[in-house]
Structure formats: structure tokens, C-alpha cells
Design an enzyme around this catalytic site. Sequence first.
Site, PDB file in Angstrom:
ATOM      1  N   LEU A  14       0.853  -1.124  -0.046  1.00  0.00           N
ATOM      2  CA  LEU A  14      -0.025   0.125  -0.053  1.00  0.00           C
ATOM      3  C   LEU A  14       0.879   1.181  -0.016  1.00  0.00           C
ATOM      4  O   LEU A  14       1.611   1.624   1.094  1.00  0.00           O
ATOM      5  CB  LEU A  14      -0.842   0.046   1.135  1.00  0.00           C
ATOM      6  CG  LEU A  14      -2.170  -0.871   1.432  1.00  0.00           C
ATOM      7  CD1 LEU A  14      -3.016  -0.698   2.456  1.00  0.00           C
ATOM      8  CD2 LEU A  14      -2.878  -0.863   0.050  1.00  0.00           C
ATOM      9  N   HIS A  15       0.824   1.978  -1.059  1.00  0.00           N
ATOM     10  CA  HIS A  15       1.617   3.235  -1.111  1.00  0.00           C
ATOM     11  C   HIS A  15       0.375   4.250  -1.855  1.00  0.00           C
ATOM     12  O   HIS A  15      -0.624   3.831  -1.903  1.00  0.00           O
ATOM     13  CB  HIS A  15       2.819   3.116  -1.915  1.00  0.00           C
ATOM     14  CG  HIS A  15       2.633   2.465  -3.471  1.00  0.00           C
ATOM     15  ND1 HIS A  15       2.298   3.355  -4.534  1.00  0.00           N
ATOM     16  CD2 HIS A  15       2.612   1.444  -4.117  1.00  0.00           C
ATOM     17  CE1 HIS A  15       2.126   2.571  -5.603  1.00  0.00           C
ATOM     18  NE2 HIS A  15       2.221   1.162  -5.135  1.00  0.00           N
ATOM     19  N   THR A  16       0.887   5.454  -2.319  1.00  0.00           N
ATOM     20  CA  THR A  16      -0.051   6.265  -2.660  1.00  0.00           C
ATOM     21  C   THR A  16      -1.131   5.991  -3.511  1.00  0.00           C
ATOM     22  O   THR A  16      -2.261   6.184  -3.478  1.00  0.00           O
ATOM     23  CB  THR A  16       0.580   7.584  -3.147  1.00  0.00           C
ATOM     24  OG1 THR A  16       1.605   7.881  -2.102  1.00  0.00           O
ATOM     25  CG2 THR A  16      -0.363   8.879  -3.480  1.00  0.00           C
TER      26      THR A  16
END
Length: 95
Positions: A14-16
Site C-alpha cells: 500500500l503506497h499512494t
Amino acid sequence: MRELAVEIRNEQGLHTKPVTLIVKKVRSYNSELIVEKLDKWGKCEEAVKGDEMLGLLSMAAEKGTRLLLKADGEDEEELLREQYKLIEVEKFGEE
């Protein structure tokens, strides 16, 4: 209320970009979504609302992290189905 366990399958976790996709989908439904990060025993380590970008980013969920999605509302089943598709099947369109 409905629940669904999913696993982060994309390489970067989970990143931007993935978080933006989750939040965008959550906001398109009338139901509320709670996302719980599970530890190796299946216990909740952290829980945030599915429409809160910073909360989801702060989970630092890597590939292999298990999440429990809890949806509550009139379109909860559809919301969970779309989140499953986004997270496990499409892998956020990253692979």
C-alpha cells in the site's frame, strides 16, 4: 455488516496509488468501510476508515499483509466485491 479477508498481492504494497484507488472506490458507495491490518495470528493490529488516505498509508501494509475489510450499509456487498477485485485480482493495476 459484512466482512472479507484479503491479502496485499502487489509487489510494493500500500503506497499512494493503491490507497488513492481504495479511497476513490469507497467514496463511490453509501456504505462505510473499516480496514483492519491483521497480525500473523489474525488479530487486529490497527484499524482505519477506508476513506482516510493518511490512515491507510500509515498502515505500511507490504506484500503479503492480510487485511480484514468490514463494510456496513445498504451496498456493503458490492463495496466488498469491488475492493476484493481491486486488491487481490487486479493488484491495483500494478502487475
